[in-house]
Design a protein around this motif. Structure first.
Motif, PDB file in Angstrom:
ATOM      1  N   MET A 536       1.031  -1.565  -0.045  1.00 48.78           N
ATOM      2  CA  MET A 536      -0.187   0.205  -0.102  1.00 48.78           C
ATOM      3  C   MET A 536       1.078   1.008   0.054  1.00 48.78           C
ATOM      4  SD  MET A 536      -3.614  -0.983   2.517  1.00 48.78           S
ATOM      5  CE  MET A 536      -3.958   0.203   2.541  1.00 48.78           C
ATOM      6  N   PHE A 537       1.962   1.464   0.777  1.00 43.48           N
ATOM      7  CA  PHE A 537       3.088   2.397   0.570  1.00 43.48           C
ATOM      8  C   PHE A 537       3.101   2.202  -0.686  1.00 43.48           C
ATOM      9  CE2 PHE A 537       7.508   4.538   1.478  1.00 43.48           C
ATOM     10  CZ  PHE A 537       6.890   4.934   1.102  1.00 43.48           C
ATOM     11  N   ILE A 538       3.978   1.110  -1.133  1.00 47.93           N
ATOM     12  CA  ILE A 538       4.465   1.230  -2.844  1.00 47.93           C
ATOM     13  C   ILE A 538       4.204   1.633  -3.548  1.00 47.93           C
ATOM     14  CG2 ILE A 538       5.457   0.230  -4.152  1.00 47.93           C
ATOM     15  CD1 ILE A 538       7.054  -1.918  -2.006  1.00 47.93           C
ATOM     16  N   ILE A 539       2.588   1.362  -3.689  1.00 44.46           N
ATOM     17  CA  ILE A 539       1.420   1.617  -4.537  1.00 44.46           C
ATOM     18  C   ILE A 539       0.946   3.374  -4.434  1.00 44.46           C
ATOM     19  CG2 ILE A 539      -0.561   1.255  -5.485  1.00 44.46           C
ATOM     20  CD1 ILE A 539      -0.782  -1.732  -4.458  1.00 44.46           C
ATOM     21  N   GLN A 540       0.612   3.821  -3.556  1.00 43.15           N
ATOM     22  CA  GLN A 540       0.079   5.108  -2.707  1.00 43.15           C
ATOM     23  C   GLN A 540       1.719   5.838  -2.954  1.00 43.15           C
ATOM     24  OE1 GLN A 540       0.194   7.000   0.990  1.00 43.15           O
ATOM     25  NE2 GLN A 540      -1.152   6.492   1.159  1.00 43.15           N
ATOM     26  N   SER A 541       3.115   5.383  -3.242  1.00 43.90           N
ATOM     27  CA  SER A 541       4.404   7.034  -3.667  1.00 43.90           C
ATOM     28  C   SER A 541       4.396   6.849  -4.989  1.00 43.90           C
ATOM     29  CB  SER A 541       5.490   6.176  -2.638  1.00 43.90           C
ATOM     30  OG  SER A 541       5.289   6.038  -1.738  1.00 43.90           O
ATOM     31  N   ARG A 546       5.229   9.822 -10.068  1.00 43.83           N
ATOM     32  CA  ARG A 546       5.114  10.024 -10.257  1.00 43.83           C
ATOM     33  C   ARG A 546       5.213  10.943 -11.471  1.00 43.83           C
ATOM     34  NH1 ARG A 546      -0.617   6.782 -13.002  1.00 43.83           N
ATOM     35  NH2 ARG A 546      -2.134   8.603 -11.828  1.00 43.83           N
ATOM     36  N   LYS A 547       4.833  11.572 -11.561  1.00 46.84           N
ATOM     37  CA  LYS A 547       4.653  13.120 -12.118  1.00 46.84           C
ATOM     38  C   LYS A 547       4.892  13.861 -11.732  1.00 46.84           C
ATOM     39  CE  LYS A 547       0.264  11.424 -14.870  1.00 46.84           C
ATOM     40  NZ  LYS A 547      -0.919  11.927 -15.735  1.00 46.84           N
ATOM     41  N   SER A 548       6.187  13.551 -10.374  1.00 42.91           N
ATOM     42  CA  SER A 548       6.377  14.889  -9.570  1.00 42.91           C
ATOM     43  C   SER A 548       7.512  15.724 -10.003  1.00 42.91           C
ATOM     44  CB  SER A 548       6.413  14.634  -8.096  1.00 42.91           C
ATOM     45  OG  SER A 548       7.164  15.214  -7.471  1.00 42.91           O
ATOM     46  N   ALA A 549       8.231  16.746 -10.197  1.00 39.45           N
ATOM     47  CA  ALA A 549       9.523  17.567 -10.522  1.00 39.45           C
ATOM     48  C   ALA A 549      10.564  17.243  -9.600  1.00 39.45           C
ATOM     49  CB  ALA A 549       9.256  18.964 -11.495  1.00 39.45           C
ATOM     50  N   LEU A 550      10.067  16.466  -8.160  1.00 39.76           N
ATOM     51  CA  LEU A 550      11.271  16.180  -6.757  1.00 39.76           C
ATOM     52  C   LEU A 550      11.990  17.546  -6.844  1.00 39.76           C
ATOM     53  CD1 LEU A 550      12.158  12.602  -8.045  1.00 39.76           C
ATOM     54  CD2 LEU A 550       9.838  13.540  -6.970  1.00 39.76           C
ATOM     55  N   ASP A 551      11.268  18.197  -6.840  1.00 42.98           N
ATOM     56  CA  ASP A 551      11.745  19.990  -6.317  1.00 42.98           C
ATOM     57  C   ASP A 551      11.976  20.616  -5.259  1.00 42.98           C
ATOM     58  OD1 ASP A 551      11.801  20.093  -9.129  1.00 42.98           O
ATOM     59  OD2 ASP A 551      10.906  21.686  -9.601  1.00 42.98           O
ATOM     60  N   GLN A 556      11.534  14.252  -1.978  1.00 40.94           N
ATOM     61  CA  GLN A 556      12.121  13.832  -2.131  1.00 40.94           C
ATOM     62  C   GLN A 556      12.883  12.489  -1.095  1.00 40.94           C
ATOM     63  OE1 GLN A 556      15.845  16.427  -2.257  1.00 40.94           O
ATOM     64  NE2 GLN A 556      14.905  17.856  -4.398  1.00 40.94           N
ATOM     65  N   THR A 557      12.745  12.929  -0.837  1.00 39.36           N
ATOM     66  CA  THR A 557      13.185  11.964   0.536  1.00 39.36           C
ATOM     67  C   THR A 557      11.145  11.081   0.635  1.00 39.36           C
ATOM     68  OG1 THR A 557      13.550  13.571   2.092  1.00 39.36           O
ATOM     69  CG2 THR A 557      12.750  11.337   3.247  1.00 39.36           C
ATOM     70  N   GLY A 558      10.356  11.200   0.093  1.00 40.97           N
ATOM     71  CA  GLY A 558       9.287  10.175  -0.150  1.00 40.97           C
ATOM     72  C   GLY A 558       9.678   8.513  -1.202  1.00 40.97           C
ATOM     73  N   VAL A 559      10.403   9.445  -2.017  1.00 38.43           N
ATOM     74  CA  VAL A 559      11.264   8.688  -3.243  1.00 38.43           C
ATOM     75  C   VAL A 559      12.230   8.011  -2.787  1.00 38.43           C
ATOM     76  CG1 VAL A 559      11.651   8.707  -5.599  1.00 38.43           C
ATOM     77  CG2 VAL A 559       9.696  10.161  -5.138  1.00 38.43           C
ATOM     78  N   LEU A 560      12.564   8.379  -2.230  1.00 37.79           N
ATOM     79  CA  LEU A 560      14.256   7.304  -1.911  1.00 37.79           C
ATOM     80  C   LEU A 560      12.972   6.471  -0.546  1.00 37.79           C
ATOM     81  CD1 LEU A 560      16.316  10.205  -1.393  1.00 37.79           C
ATOM     82  CD2 LEU A 560      16.423   8.339  -3.307  1.00 37.79           C
ATOM     83  N   ILE A 561      12.803   6.700   0.115  1.00 38.19           N
ATOM     84  CA  ILE A 561      12.239   5.863   1.216  1.00 38.19           C
ATOM     85  C   ILE A 561      11.865   4.785   0.425  1.00 38.19           C
ATOM     86  CG2 ILE A 561      10.617   5.409   3.699  1.00 38.19           C
ATOM     87  CD1 ILE A 561      11.618   8.335   4.148  1.00 38.19           C
TER      88      ILE A 561
END
Length: 612
Positions: A536-541, A546-551, A556-561
């Motif tokens: 659920m966490f992986i899918i939610q993340s 998926r369309k975030s610029a990671l700015d 950024q932390t959410g993606v890395l976690i």
């Protein structure tokens, strides 16, 4: 334009994050001797010991439980004394978390080994309270992390913790293990006498990395989880000092895995590296400097791998080859069973029933028959007092009548393929039994096996462990046997299976698979609930980023976690849970859910403003 506002100055660390800092930085480093009387010593397959010692698990578990109680107290206080009530904002992922926690408690209360489930045992101190503390860590982290400064603080805790523990790992790979020094042994020993310190011995060879995590396997688990975060910070950080520091830690984590010889850690590091690159591809391929740094880092890591492998006499490459070799193995010794009237031995496709007793006159009564009761001829060598069978199928089997103790316990010594087995003969009150290496008498029975029966050496013997664990699951669909009880449930009296697969000198305390461990100890449903929680966490993340610029730091932390959670789940296929590593995972999972919540709330606020 960033979706989340940045702090222009560093605020003081939120005091409510300090307990998490203790878990992340201090708990993995705790090493101190705990002496206890193991109730497990009552089992025939365990040494008859009055005391046992633990250095790496017990005190870690005590701190985790203590922090868990503290955090629950804080959450309850917030619930009743604060406007922001933690237990009123329901989230869907809390359902599998609650299911997992409930089955932990139910399994503990209903366990046949309830004392072990609550207090732990030999090499197992992930008790019911520890597992509940993990759930609290997740929930607390989710609730307490509310802004970028909180996430920044969590990242600082992680970097400090990694720096400290990997420094120990670096010293170990160089053959300078600080724990094995006289000073180190003095600090971790409960008995400070010179004799006790001099007698202290360490299991692992020189240059092998285990850090402070009990076993080199957990070095791989620790690195699998945190390597994506340090690698990601190298790519994403705009502060050159932080980027350099993160880069050094990334290399140190890799060096620790190389030195630990953890095959799972190496494979997971490679896999999570690819995931980090895919996740951050827009940042990487639009910045040539970062791309060059990453390419250079991989060259350094590859060179480091082969250097450390050479220091360890090619041990790493050889172990990888052995672990991944899939062979359908057959063994000449197929099974032994101790029956009331005889010992049944299946060897080379044939079965013999062996009897070796003393008659009423004290003379040896020896006979060997097949399954139909037909006698099999045997020759007796008076010089060696040994019986051998005329059937060439048993040319590697011999039997010698012996007394097994000074008390006059009579039995026989059976040599099969140059390995010696001792059996106590039938008496008026008991049948035949096997005398194990601890000098204790036990029954040998055939054990259920499935899926990997003939692939016992797969993944360094895990094939055998899984083949004997999977048949147990039918008994634990709803409720498990209780935390820390796997050692009791596993068929320790599978002496032939353990001998054929290289486990004859070991007490099997874990299945080397996180999900099988959960299934047996807290029930199959709890294991499924845990998997659902993580998915659920992986899918939610994925949906969130998926369309975030990671700015910004939160994205950024959410993606890395997310990548870290994937790394931990993959390593869980080959390794089990450990109280030195698992608490950090549960905190990261909570922080990851918090990142997703913050991003969602920020985007919703932005939409409302744009609609005005």
């Amino acid at each position: 334009m960033s979706n989340v506002s940045h702090s222009k100055k560093h605020n003081k660390i939120n005091s409510l994050l300090i307990p998490l800092a203790i878990i992340i930085i201090i708990v993995p480093l705790i090493v101190y001797e705990y002496n206890f009387t193991p109730s497990i010593a009552n089992e025939a397959w365990f040494p008859d010991a009055n005391t046992a010692s633990d250095f790496f698990l017990f005190y870690k578990s005590i701190i985790v439980i203590g922090i868990g109680f503290l955090l629950m107290a804080i959450l309850l206080y917030k619930q009743f004394a604060s406007k922001q009530k933690p237990f009123t904002n329901f989230q869907l992922w809390q359902i599998p978390l609650a299911v997992y926690a409930i089955f932990v408690l139910v399994s503990s209360f209903t366990s046949s080994y309830s004392d072990v489930a609550w207090n732990g045992t030999y090499e197992q101190f992930e008790t019911a309270l520890v597992l509940i503390a993990y759930c609290i860590l997740l929930f607390y982290s989710y609730y307490i992390v509310k802004k970028e400064d909180d996430i920044q603080a969590i990242l600082r805790f992680l970097l400090i913790g990694i720096a400290l523990i990997t420094f120990i790992g670096l010293l170990q790979v160089l053959g300078l293990d600080p724990i094995a020094t006289t000073v180190g042994k003095y600090l971790i020993s409960a008995n400070k006498s010179k004799e006790a310190i001099d007698a202290m011995q360490f299991t692992f060879e020189k240059n092998r990395v285990y850090m402070t995590l009990l076993n080199p396997n957990y070095v791989g688990v620790y690195a699998s989880m945190l390597f994506p975060i340090t690698m990601g910070l190298v790519i994403l950080s705009k502060d050159n000092r932080k980027r350099i520091f993160s880069g050094i830690l990334t290399i140190l984590l890799a060096v620790a895995v190389f030195g630990s010889q953890s095959k799972t850690g190496l494979i997971t590091l490679a896999g999570t590296s690819v995931l980090v690159i895919i996740s951050l591809r827009k940042k990487i391929f639009t910045n040539k400097k970062i791309a060059i740094v990453i390419a250079g880092a991989f060259v350094v890591l590859i060179a480091g791998f082969f250097t450390i492998n050479a220091m360890q006499n090619n041990a790493y490459l050889n172990s990888i080859k052995n672990a991944l070799s899939v062979k359908n193995q057959t063994h000449t010794l197929e099974s032994i069973q101790t029956k009331h009237d005889y010992v049944e031995i299946k060897y080379n496709g044939k079965t013999v029933l062996l009897r070796c007793e003393l008659d009423e006159e004290g003379k040896i009564d020896f006979s060997v028959t097949d399954e139909e009761g037909n006698n099999i001829k045997a020759n007796y060598d008076q010089t060696t007092m040994t019986f051998t069978l005329e059937d060439e199928s048993f040319n590697s089997l011999s039997v010698k009548p012996v007394y097994l103790s000074e008390d006059g316990i009579f039995g026989c010594e059976v040599i099969i393929d140059n390995n010696t087995w001792y059996f106590k003969s039938k008496t008026e009150t008991e049948g035949y039994s096997y005398m194990n290496k601890y000098g204790r008498f036990d029954q040998i029975k055939d054990q259920d096996s499935s899926l990997l029966t003939n692939y016992g050496q797969l993944f360094t013997g895990r094939g055998y462990l899984w083949s004997r664990t999977i048949p147990l699951l039918k008994d634990y669909i709803l409720v498990g046997e209780g935390p820390s009880t796997f050692v009791y449930v596993f068929p320790q009296n599978d002496y032939v299976g353990k001998y054929n697969n290289g486990f004859d000198s070991q007490i099997v305390t874990k299945p080397h698979n996180l999900y099988l461990q959960m299934a047996v100890e807290t029930g199959v449903i709890s294991s499924i609930a845990f998997i659902v929680l993580c998915l659920m966490f992986i899918i939610q993340s994925i949906m969130t980023y998926r369309k975030s610029a990671l700015d910004n730091l939160i994205e950024q932390t959410g993606v890395l976690i997310c990548v870290a959670v994937i790394g931990y789940m993959v390593s869980g296929l080959i390794n089990d849970s450990n109280v030195g590593v698992a608490p950090i995972f549960w905190i990261l999972l909570g922080v990851g859910f918090a990142c997703n919540r913050i991003i969602k709330e920020t985007r919703e606020r932005k939409k409302k403003l744009e609609s005005l």
